[in-house]
Design a protein around this motif. Sequence first.
Motif, short mmCIF file in Angstrom:
data_model
loop_
_atom_site.label_atom_id
_atom_site.label_comp_id
_atom_site.label_asym_id
_atom_site.label_seq_id
_atom_site.Cartn_x
_atom_site.Cartn_y
_atom_site.Cartn_z
N ALA A 90 74.12 48.13 78.69
CA ALA A 90 73.12 48.59 79.66
C ALA A 90 73.31 47.86 80.98
CB ALA A 90 71.72 48.31 79.10
N GLY A 91 73.26 48.61 82.05
CA GLY A 91 73.21 48.01 83.39
C GLY A 91 74.55 47.52 83.93
N MET A 95 75.57 55.14 78.16
CA MET A 95 74.24 54.68 77.78
C MET A 95 73.80 55.43 76.52
SD MET A 95 71.33 53.23 77.87
CE MET A 95 71.78 52.06 79.12
N ASP A 144 70.68 55.48 86.08
CA ASP A 144 69.35 54.84 86.12
C ASP A 144 68.28 55.80 85.58
OD1 ASP A 144 70.22 52.34 87.32
OD2 ASP A 144 70.60 53.55 89.11
N THR A 173 68.82 56.23 81.85
CA THR A 173 68.28 55.07 81.13
C THR A 173 66.77 55.23 80.96
OG1 THR A 173 70.02 53.69 82.05
CG2 THR A 173 68.07 52.54 81.21
N SER A 179 65.44 54.42 77.34
CA SER A 179 64.15 53.81 77.00
C SER A 179 63.23 54.77 76.27
CB SER A 179 63.46 53.34 78.29
OG SER A 179 64.27 52.44 78.99
N SER A 213 65.94 49.71 86.17
CA SER A 213 67.36 49.85 85.85
C SER A 213 68.21 49.57 87.09
CB SER A 213 67.62 51.27 85.32
OG SER A 213 68.99 51.50 85.15
N ALA A 221 70.95 46.40 87.44
CA ALA A 221 72.37 46.77 87.42
C ALA A 221 73.22 45.67 88.06
CB ALA A 221 72.57 48.09 88.16
#
Length: 264
Positions: free
Chosen positions: A91-92, A112, A160, A163, A168, A259, A263
């Motif tokens: 992630a990120g 992701m 983003d 995510t 999420s 997000s 990053a």
Amino acid sequence: MKHGILLVGCGRMGSALLVGWIERGFDPKAIVVVEPSQAPLGVQGVLDESNIPADFKPDVVLLAVKPQLMDAVLPPYARFADHAVFLSIAAGRTLASFERILGPTAAVVRSMPNTPAAVGRGITVACANRMATSLQKARTEELLSAVGEVAWVADESQIDAVTAVSGSGPAYVFFLAEALAKAGEKAGLAPDLAAKLASATVAGSGELLYRAGSPPKVLRENVTSPGGTTAAALAVLMAESGGLQDLMDRAVEAAANRSRELAS
Ligand SMILES: NC(=O)c1ccc[n+]([C@@H]2O[C@H](COP(=O)([O-])OP(=O)(O)OC[C@H]3O[C@@H](n4cnc5c(N)ncnc54)[C@H](OP(=O)(O)O)[C@@H]3O)[C@@H](O)[C@H]2O)c1
């Protein structure tokens, strides 16, 4: 080795992928796992990068360690960059962050996934850098699809929003089950029964949505009689102001903003 997979990190997500590959009949002899804390099932595992057999030439290096470890873990793997594509699920971690370590000519796919991958029902969104060939993209898609569906975005900044929705998203659905249970208690049900009803309703509705293949709007309309009980509840949930859409917009925006902040 023409189709070797090097899996770096075999925790929750790495092991879900590994199980998916084995179940799909990938050759276990073509997989090497680097994992310091647990022996992987059925494939060759090594404790660190220096123990990878010298003749092992992976076509994919799948990076499944925690994002904050990536800078420390990645450098020795740069030696595979001349022939392998690097597939990250961290992630990120941006494509640029991998190119900085692996070099500008390295083929990299950033992806992701989400937690339903643990039961083979995840969805992963992937984004490739300019160096990844269409064959390499197809190969990474083959590996990711072992734990669910795969979609691609061309513009990395979309990760983003991805995510915020699918990464999420499972937590929002779990919270829906919690909130429904609490509301059931307030309506007079025993806590155990309220929790059981709420969890079964969320799980069963998800399964129905999956199997029916119809848009959720159609399924919702199918169970809503004019003037009935469901319509009464939906009038509250679908209120223009302060309804669930309003809340969801704000929740997704907050996650996407976070997000972007995280990053690296
Ligand atoms: N879980 C999810 O739902 C989810 C969703 C989307 C993305 N991801 C991404 O997936 C990645 C892995 O997450 P996870 O939940 O699977 O984490 P995890 O369960 O902690 O797995 C990471 C594994 O990497 C191992 N590791 C640590 N240092 C290593 C090294 N130098 N070389 C090789 N392996 C090493 C860890 O061992 P130790 O335990 O001994 O440290 C651990 O077994 C993260 O980057 C995360 O952002 C996860």
